[in-house]
Design an enzyme around this catalytic site. Structure first.
Site, PDB file in Angstrom:
ATOM      1  N   THR A  33       0.841  -1.215   0.000  1.00 39.65           N
ATOM      2  CA  THR A  33       0.000   0.000   0.000  1.00 39.65           C
ATOM      3  C   THR A  33       0.867   1.252   0.000  1.00 39.65           C
ATOM      4  O   THR A  33       0.607   2.209  -0.722  1.00 39.65           O
ATOM      5  CB  THR A  33      -0.940   0.007   1.214  1.00 39.65           C
ATOM      6  N   ASP A  89       2.621   4.315   6.692  1.00 41.19           N
ATOM      7  CA  ASP A  89       2.879   2.882   6.699  1.00 41.19           C
ATOM      8  C   ASP A  89       1.571   2.115   6.555  1.00 41.19           C
ATOM      9  O   ASP A  89       0.487   2.674   6.758  1.00 41.19           O
ATOM     10  CB  ASP A  89       3.585   2.489   8.012  1.00 41.19           C
ATOM     11  N   ALA A  91      -0.724  -1.606   7.260  1.00 42.81           N
ATOM     12  CA  ALA A  91      -1.042  -2.440   8.431  1.00 42.81           C
ATOM     13  C   ALA A  91      -1.771  -3.683   7.944  1.00 42.81           C
ATOM     14  O   ALA A  91      -2.333  -3.703   6.850  1.00 42.81           O
ATOM     15  CB  ALA A  91      -1.908  -1.680   9.423  1.00 42.81           C
ATOM     16  N   LYS A 102       0.794  -5.412  12.715  1.00 40.68           N
ATOM     17  CA  LYS A 102       1.708  -5.186  11.596  1.00 40.68           C
ATOM     18  C   LYS A 102       2.725  -6.311  11.574  1.00 40.68           C
ATOM     19  O   LYS A 102       2.845  -7.061  12.533  1.00 40.68           O
ATOM     20  CB  LYS A 102       2.407  -3.824  11.751  1.00 40.68           C
ATOM     21  N   GLY A 104       2.957  -8.437   8.694  1.00 45.29           N
ATOM     22  CA  GLY A 104       2.611  -9.432   7.666  1.00 45.29           C
ATOM     23  C   GLY A 104       3.688  -9.498   6.591  1.00 45.29           C
ATOM     24  O   GLY A 104       3.925 -10.531   5.990  1.00 45.29           O
ATOM     25  N   GLU A 111       9.827  -0.941  11.285  1.00 45.97           N
ATOM     26  CA  GLU A 111       8.649  -0.067  11.181  1.00 45.97           C
ATOM     27  C   GLU A 111       8.324   0.551  12.528  1.00 45.97           C
ATOM     28  O   GLU A 111       8.023   1.746  12.631  1.00 45.97           O
ATOM     29  CB  GLU A 111       7.446  -0.870  10.679  1.00 45.97           C
TER      30      GLU A 111
HETATM   31  O1  DER Z   1       4.461  -5.672   7.422  1.00 41.77           O
HETATM   32  C1  DER Z   1       3.768  -4.650   7.586  1.00 41.77           C
HETATM   33  O2  DER Z   1       3.417  -4.200   8.686  1.00 41.77           O
HETATM   34  C2  DER Z   1       3.307  -3.955   6.363  1.00 41.77           C
HETATM   35  O3  DER Z   1       2.946  -2.669   6.661  1.00 41.77           O
HETATM   36  C3  DER Z   1       2.271  -4.790   5.713  1.00 41.77           C
HETATM   37  O4  DER Z   1       1.782  -5.815   6.498  1.00 41.77           O
HETATM   38  C4  DER Z   1       1.126  -4.070   5.091  1.00 41.77           C
HETATM   39  O5  DER Z   1       1.174  -4.632   3.851  1.00 41.77           O
HETATM   40  P1  DER Z   1       0.223  -4.273   2.654  1.00 41.77           P
HETATM   41  O6  DER Z   1       0.170  -2.765   2.590  1.00 41.77           O
HETATM   42  O7  DER Z   1       0.929  -4.882   1.484  1.00 41.77           O
HETATM   43  O8  DER Z   1      -1.080  -4.907   2.971  1.00 41.77           O
END
Ligand code: DER
Length: 239
Positions: A33, A89, A91, A102, A104, A111
Site C-alpha cells: 500500500t 505505513d 497495516a 503489523k 505481515g 517499522e
Molecule cells: O508488514 C507490515 O506491517 C506492512 O505494513 C504490511 O503488512 C502491510 O502490507 P500491505 O500494505 O501490502 O497490505
C-alpha cells in the site's frame, strides 16, 4: 481492481493531507500500500509548482529503501534523522482504537522503530484491514521477531502462556525460514482475539520473553488511518 484502487485512494489522500511545505523528514513504511504513498510523494516533489522541501526519507526495510531510491527521493538513515515529521505505513489489521497488527510483510521491527521516532504515524490501508478486534480479520497470527538461537525456547514459553506459534517459512522463495532485514526470525503467534486491554497485555507478555525482539502489536502509536473503501471513498480515522 477494487483493492488496488482503494489502496491508491487512501494513500493519495494521506499524502495530500499530511505533507506540506513544512514537512522535512518523512518515514516510509513497507508493503504494497505504501507504494502508492511514494508514488504520490514523488509526483508532488517533481511538480514545479509544489512548494515541498523534503530533506530526507527514512526507510523501514530493504524494500522501503528500494522504493525511496527508485522514486528519486533522498534516502536517509534513522540515526542521521532521529526526529521524523510524519511516517506513512501500512497495516495488516486496524481496530476501532487504531491498535494495529503489523508485520505481515516481515518488517515490523524497523517499522516500529521509525514510527516511534515520528511525530505523526499515518496508516494507509484498504477496506480489508478494518476490524472490530485484532485477530478477527487477520488470522495469520501476531508477527513476533525473535533471536534465531532461541526460537524453540520462545515457542515453548508461548505454549506455557496458552498460545501457539509457527516459525515463518520462506518457501517457495527460499528454502528455510524467513530471515528479517535485521537477521532475525519471525514467529507467527496465536493468542486469540485481542479486545481492549488484551492488546497491551498480550504485547507485554510476549515482549518480556528473553529473545523476543519486537511484536507486531502497535498500540497508541498511530494517530491517523486512511481506509480506501469498496465504493471508492476514503474513510478517515483519527485518535
Ligand atoms: O508488514 C507490515 O506491517 C506492512 O505494513 C504490511 O503488512 C502491510 O502490507 P500491505 O500494505 O501490502 O497490505
Amino acid at each position: 481492481d477494487l483493492v488496488e484502487e482503494a489502496k491508491k485512494k487512501a494513500s493519495y489522500a494521506a499524502i495530500d493531507e499530511h505533507v506540506d511545505s513544512s514537512t522535512s523528514v518523512i518515514g516510509i513504511g513497507s508493503g504494497s500500500t505504501v507504494v502508492y504513498c511514494v508514488e504520490r510523494l514523488a509526483q508532488r516533489v517533481k511538480d514545479p509548482n509544489s512548494a515541498l522541501k523534503i530533506k530526507a526519507c527514512v526507510p523501514t526495510s530493504f524494500q522501503s529503501k528500494q522504493l525511496i531510491i527508485e522514486a528519486g527521493l533522498l534516502l536517509a538513515d534513522l540515526n542521521a534523522h532521529p526526529v521524523i515529521d510524519v511516517t506513512f505505513d501500512g497495516a495488516d489489521e486496524i481496530d476501532e482504537s487504531l491498535n494495529l497488527i503489523k508485520g505481515g510483510g516481515g518488517c515490523h521491527l524497523q517499522e516500529k522503530l521509525v514510527a516511534a521516532a515520528s511525530k505523526k504515524l499515518v496508516i494507509v490501508a484498504d477496506y480489508r484491514k478494518e476490524s472490530n478486534a485484532l485477530g478477527v480479520q487477520w488470522t495469520k497470527g501476531i508477527p513476533v521477531e525473535v533471536i534465531p538461537m532461541a526460537y524453540v525456547s520462545i515457542q515453548k514459553k508461548i505454549e506455557s502462556l496458552g498460545g501457539t506459534s509457527k516459525l515463518r517459512m520462506a518457501a517457495p522463495a527460499k528454502a528455510g525460514p524467513v530471515v528479517t532485514d535485521s537477521g532475525n526470525l519471525i514467529l507467527d503467534v496465536f493468542m486469540g482475539i485481542l479486545r481492549g486491554d488484551a492488546v497491551l497485555e498480550t504485547h507485554l507478555k510476549l515482549i518480556q520473553i528473553p529473545g523476543v525482539v519486537e511484536t507486531g502489536l502497535f498500540m497508541d502509536i498511530a494517530g491517523w488511518a486512511y481506509l480506501g473503501l469498496q465504493d471508492g471513498n476514503v474513510k478517515r480515522m483519527a485518535n
